[in-house]
Design an enzyme around this catalytic site. Structure first.
Site, PDB file in Angstrom:
ATOM      1  N   GLU A 200       0.800  -1.217   0.000  1.00  0.00           N
ATOM      2  CA  GLU A 200       0.000   0.000   0.000  1.00  0.00           C
ATOM      3  C   GLU A 200       0.840   1.278   0.000  1.00  0.00           C
ATOM      4  O   GLU A 200       0.296   2.384  -0.063  1.00  0.00           O
ATOM      5  CB  GLU A 200      -0.940   0.020   1.215  1.00  0.00           C
ATOM      6  CG  GLU A 200      -0.256   0.053   2.572  1.00  0.00           C
ATOM      7  CD  GLU A 200       0.102  -1.312   3.124  1.00  0.00           C
ATOM      8  OE1 GLU A 200       0.232  -1.423   4.353  1.00  0.00           O
ATOM      9  OE2 GLU A 200       0.261  -2.264   2.338  1.00  0.00           O
ATOM     10  N   ASP A 201       2.162   1.164   0.052  1.00  0.00           N
ATOM     11  CA  ASP A 201       3.043   2.325   0.134  1.00  0.00           C
ATOM     12  C   ASP A 201       3.231   2.953  -1.244  1.00  0.00           C
ATOM     13  O   ASP A 201       3.576   2.269  -2.222  1.00  0.00           O
ATOM     14  CB  ASP A 201       4.398   1.892   0.702  1.00  0.00           C
ATOM     15  CG  ASP A 201       5.344   3.050   0.886  1.00  0.00           C
ATOM     16  OD1 ASP A 201       5.299   3.680   1.946  1.00  0.00           O
ATOM     17  OD2 ASP A 201       6.114   3.340  -0.052  1.00  0.00           O
TER      18      ASP A 201
END
Length: 288
Positions: A200-201
């Protein structure tokens, strides 16, 4: 515009067929831990073209140094620091942390000390006056309560092995302000886990995009092996790089298991166009 670092070096290494740790400069190897050496040896066997980006700069998190004792106080300080640094600059986070520590003899307060202060209006105000927003005070109190009420479970949880998913679940379910990304970063900086990957980064997604952009055969191979598409929730406005589906990014990372943490740092490097910014970001990340 300067090209990302992976594109700068790919031409030089496109014809590489094999590599090993001996190709990594000895002084670089000696400055880093043996475990990190094992990790990059494995990573280079999977993809020798990553050699140049690996040795471009030291990796601050993996340098040989005195290790912090894995105590409840250490774990609390790491998670509290993660809360303090959310959605503000690194300089602002360090300033808040320094002011908080000044109230506790220049040491980071324990959960016992903050719990005592949270019971008194004057203590709560002293914490708030260090520069914390009302929301972050709430988050810090939630973290403190979790440690006060679950110390034995926390000791068991954080001393375990192969339980990364359980730790992420417990932290995100029980502590306000700790989401999946913060929990995963705690696994990396707090517990020293080597197989963490935060799909999700944003920076990681961009680095992976740069990595895959000139590897159509790999993208095709990953696409054929996917079980079900999982769309990325990441958005960006410039549209100057492709966002790959989460399942493809995860499949790409899985090729480097059990050292996905180190791959994550490599992808962060591949997302940057500035070596100086890359070095600063990595140092700030480790020192949170």
């Amino acid at each position: 515009m300067k090209r990302p670092l992976d594109n700068e070096y790919d031409n030089e290494y496109d014809n590489s067929r094999s590599t090993d740790l001996e190709q990594v400069p000895k002084d670089f190897r000696d400055r880093h831990t043996r475990k990190f050496g094992e990790a990059i040896s494995h990573i280079l066997k999977v993809d020798p073209t990553l050699l140049h980006i690996i040795v471009k700069q030291d990796f601050p998190l993996f340098l040989e140094k005195e290790q912090e004792p894995q105590t409840v106080a250490h774990h609390y300080a790491k998670l509290a620091s993660a809360i303090l640094s959310q959605q503000i600059s690194g300089a602002a986070a360090r300033s808040i942390k320094a002011r908080l520590m000044k109230n506790y003899n220049d040491e980071f307060p324990t959960h016992l000390q903050l719990h005592e202060d949270f019971q008194q209006p004057s203590g709560r105000e002293r914490i708030r006056s260090c520069g914390l927003s009302a929301r972050k005070v709430t988050y810090l109190e939630s973290l403190t309560d979790y440690f006060i009420n679950n110390e034995e479970e926390i000791e068991r949880l954080f001393s375990g092995e192969d339980n990364d998913d359980e730790i992420v679940q417990k932290l995100t379910e029980n502590i306000k302000g700790i989401g999946p990304w913060s929990a995963k970063m705690f696994l990396v900086t707090g517990l020293g886990r080597y197989n963490v990957f935060a799909v999700e980064d944003l920076g990681l997604a961009r680095g992976c995009s740069n990595y895959l952009s000139n590897k159509p055969e790999l993208v095709e191979k990953l696409t054929k092996s996917r079980v079900a598409a999982k769309r990325s929730k990441i958005k960006h406005k410039k549209l100057n790089w492709k966002i790959y589906d989460d399942d493809l990014v995860e499949l790409c990372a899985e090729r480097f298991a059990p050292y996905k943490t180190v791959l994550m740092f490599i992808f962060w490097r591949l997302s940057s166009t500035s070596v100086e910014a890359m070095e600063k970001n990595e140092t700030n990340f480790v020192n949170k």
